[in-house]
Design a protein around this motif. Sequence first.
Motif, PDB file in Angstrom:
ATOM      1  N   PRO A  52     -35.831  -5.732  18.987  1.00 11.93           N
ATOM      2  CA  PRO A  52     -36.724  -5.957  18.174  1.00 11.93           C
ATOM      3  C   PRO A  52     -36.905  -5.288  17.159  1.00 11.93           C
ATOM      4  N   GLY A  53     -36.032  -4.303  16.704  1.00  8.75           N
ATOM      5  CA  GLY A  53     -35.997  -3.526  15.649  1.00  8.75           C
ATOM      6  C   GLY A  53     -36.291  -4.006  14.156  1.00  8.75           C
ATOM      7  N   VAL A  54     -37.407  -3.975  13.624  1.00 11.40           N
ATOM      8  CA  VAL A  54     -37.738  -4.441  12.358  1.00 11.40           C
ATOM      9  C   VAL A  54     -38.371  -3.264  11.856  1.00 11.40           C
ATOM     10  N   ASP A  55     -38.045  -2.758  10.672  1.00 10.36           N
ATOM     11  CA  ASP A  55     -38.938  -1.468  10.197  1.00 10.36           C
ATOM     12  C   ASP A  55     -39.871  -2.284   9.214  1.00 10.36           C
ATOM     13  N   SER A  56     -41.295  -1.879   9.367  1.00 11.98           N
ATOM     14  CA  SER A  56     -42.030  -2.292   8.591  1.00 11.98           C
ATOM     15  C   SER A  56     -42.034  -1.349   7.297  1.00 11.98           C
TER      16      SER A  56
END
Length: 188
Positions: free
Chosen positions: A100-104
Amino acid sequence: MTSLTIRPAQVFDAAFAAPLIQDTIGKIGLELTGTRDDTDAAHVIAEFFALRGNRLSFTHTLIAEREGRPLGLAVAYPGDLAHALDEPFRAHRVSLGLPPGVDSEGVPGELYLDTLAVTEAARGQGLGGQLLEAVAERARATGLPHVGLLVEDGNPAARLYARQGFRVTGWRDLAGSRYAHMTLDVTQ
């Protein structure tokens, strides 16, 4: 030359907006969408653009147009909402079997400018500056004291941001690249 109009985006703007967004955000778009090429990423972005509740939604987008012809856009949302607005992209990645690695990117207390883009044919006409002014006005209208953005190290767009009054306030690493976090105080 006919004057420029800046208006809120509508769902029907997806066909114009999605490829321009992907062309601008590049590696970050590939990471968000879990795709390997710009065409596929733009297709996924178009699907998300037409929906509410995500960072690249039409609800966060302004369209610059002349005589009804779109020429540029700005995507901006409250930094406080960044994590929640990235959740649909995390779920999308998981549905593809990816982490799921999405950096906000946005931070609390700012209207985060996710994307500023102008079509190649319309560059050099001041549209980027006018879109930045519209984003600053949106920040003021929503009571946020700053507009924030990330610009990749070495990107010539940093000069435009500096001319508009943005200053570097830190650095971030995303999608394998280094970005300057720049902010504009809109309370003055």
